[in-house]
Design a protein around this motif. Structure first.
Motif, PDB file in Angstrom:
ATOM      1  N   SER A  85     -39.399 -20.935  52.358  1.00  0.00           N
ATOM      2  CA  SER A  85     -38.821 -21.833  53.632  1.00  0.00           C
ATOM      3  C   SER A  85     -37.968 -22.879  52.992  1.00  0.00           C
ATOM      4  O   SER A  85     -38.265 -23.386  51.983  1.00  0.00           O
ATOM      5  CB  SER A  85     -40.107 -22.351  54.288  1.00  0.00           C
ATOM      6  OG  SER A  85     -40.876 -23.123  53.569  1.00  0.00           O
ATOM      7  N   ASN A  87     -35.611 -26.481  54.784  1.00  0.00           N
ATOM      8  CA  ASN A  87     -34.935 -27.249  55.798  1.00  0.00           C
ATOM      9  C   ASN A  87     -33.965 -28.371  55.224  1.00  0.00           C
ATOM     10  O   ASN A  87     -34.422 -29.023  54.402  1.00  0.00           O
ATOM     11  CB  ASN A  87     -36.056 -28.195  56.647  1.00  0.00           C
ATOM     12  CG  ASN A  87     -35.754 -28.873  57.701  1.00  0.00           C
ATOM     13  OD1 ASN A  87     -34.616 -29.355  57.732  1.00  0.00           O
ATOM     14  ND2 ASN A  87     -36.374 -28.766  58.764  1.00  0.00           N
ATOM     15  N   ARG A 114     -27.942 -28.995  60.644  1.00  0.00           N
ATOM     16  CA  ARG A 114     -29.160 -28.864  60.113  1.00  0.00           C
ATOM     17  C   ARG A 114     -29.484 -27.346  59.901  1.00  0.00           C
ATOM     18  O   ARG A 114     -29.072 -26.590  60.762  1.00  0.00           O
ATOM     19  CB  ARG A 114     -30.672 -29.379  60.775  1.00  0.00           C
ATOM     20  CG  ARG A 114     -31.572 -29.468  59.904  1.00  0.00           C
ATOM     21  CD  ARG A 114     -32.783 -30.201  60.668  1.00  0.00           C
ATOM     22  NE  ARG A 114     -33.048 -30.214  61.986  1.00  0.00           N
ATOM     23  CZ  ARG A 114     -34.275 -29.476  62.316  1.00  0.00           C
ATOM     24  NH1 ARG A 114     -35.219 -28.960  61.703  1.00  0.00           N
ATOM     25  NH2 ARG A 114     -34.354 -29.467  63.726  1.00  0.00           N
ATOM     26  N   VAL A 116     -32.136 -24.318  58.632  1.00  0.00           N
ATOM     27  CA  VAL A 116     -33.666 -23.855  58.435  1.00  0.00           C
ATOM     28  C   VAL A 116     -33.874 -22.433  58.134  1.00  0.00           C
ATOM     29  O   VAL A 116     -32.999 -21.592  58.488  1.00  0.00           O
ATOM     30  CB  VAL A 116     -34.673 -24.198  59.805  1.00  0.00           C
ATOM     31  CG1 VAL A 116     -34.771 -25.550  59.870  1.00  0.00           C
ATOM     32  CG2 VAL A 116     -34.277 -23.211  60.795  1.00  0.00           C
TER      33      VAL A 116
END
Length: 311
Positions: A85, A87, A114, A116
């Protein structure tokens, strides 16, 4: 020999005791130095204020980068034991302001992006790429002719949209005229009762342009190592409150070393048209058809905290 040792003690011991300062004396010396530094900083700030008040162009920019990356392998305590993962977020604020005796021209840019990622490595069908999560693009240009010390007749152009996904769908362009009040050096209050809000979108059933009033309040200031920017932009439609919208973005940056520091940005928005478009995109069979009258116009928000750099 004894006489020599006694003479040495009489000469050296007083010197040693004189060189040993007490704790209170050291604290007093430090306090005096801090007072001197504060006085120097005060004079420097005063000179900077005079410099800022001079006519001509003024430029500035600061931005924040926040990120987190992680990977788990055979971590059975969680529901997805093998997951990667991430971000990543970026904000950027800049301005270019021209100040003259009879007029001013203020330009500002705000960008917040942004991405993710959540990749379940045990699921071959999921998306393992970074996806857009926050996408904000806002640019304004304000021109004014002074009619009093802190008052001017002005014209404003402001464009808001996204740039990573669905560029200009929707996009908002405000064009209007009215008055600008500058009560202090870093505060700008714009009130334009004659403003047209152009809305660009593929869905012309939900999104509509209208005539109304534009209000913009901007405060941009540096306090030593602290950089602050707060911008509120609101449009009130004369046709219907469903066509009104507002956006409030607040940015902070604190410099720690050579332009590098920590930063934080918080954005809030209210837009009934976007709320309805989102509800229509997610309506399921058997649901009540969303309209302006039955949807919840919840406040939209985003925030980012990370490493900051002042240009």
């Amino acid at each position: 020999m004894k006489r020599i040792a006694l003479l040495f003690a009489l000469l050296v011991l007083p010197a040693l005791s004189w060189g040993q300062e007490t704790e209170e004396e050291l604290k007093s010396a430090i306090a005096a130095k801090k007072d001197s530094i504060a006085a120097i900083q005060g004079r420097a700030d005063g000179l900077q204020s005079k410099l800022d008040a001079l006519p001509g162009w003024k430029f500035g920019a600061f931005g924040t980068v926040g990120f987190s990356l992680s990977e788990f392998s055979n971590w059975y305590a969680q529901g997805t034991p093998n997951v990667s993962s991430g971000n990543i977020g970026i904000t950027f604020n800049s301005f270019a302001n021209l100040k003259q005796e009879k007029f001013f021209w203020r330009n500002a840019l705000n960008v917040n992006l942004r991405w993710v990622k959540f990749d379940d490595q045990d699921d071959p069908t999921d998306d393992d790429s970074f996806q857009e999560a926050t996408d904000v693009f806002n640019i304004t240009s304000l021109y004014g002719r002074n009619i009093a010390k802190n008052l001017a007749v002005s014209g404003l152009a402001e464009y808001r949209s996204t740039i990573l996904n669905n560029f200009n769908d929707p996009g908002y362009l405000d064009l209007g005229i009215g008055a600008t009040w500058t009560p202090i050096e870093n505060l700008v209050v714009v009130v334009h009762p004659l403003n047209y809000n152009f809305v660009f979108a593929d869905d012309d059933v939900v999104y509509n342009s209208s005539f109304g009033a534009k209000i913009l309040v901007d405060y941009t200031r540096s306090f030593g190592k602290l950089n602050l920017k707060s911008n509120l932009s609101a449009f009130q439609s004369y046709e219907s409150s469903d066509l009104s919208n507002w956006t409030w973005i607040n940015s902070l940056g604190y410099t720690l070393w050579k332009g590098i520091g920590i930063g934080f940005e918080l954005g809030l928005r209210g837009n009934q048209q976007e709320a309805l478009a989102n509800a229509l995109a997610n309506v399921m069979e058997g649901d009540v058809m969303p309209t302006f009258d039955n949807i919840d116009n919840d406040v939209q928000s985003y925030w980012l905290f990370g490493v900051n750099y002042k240009f």
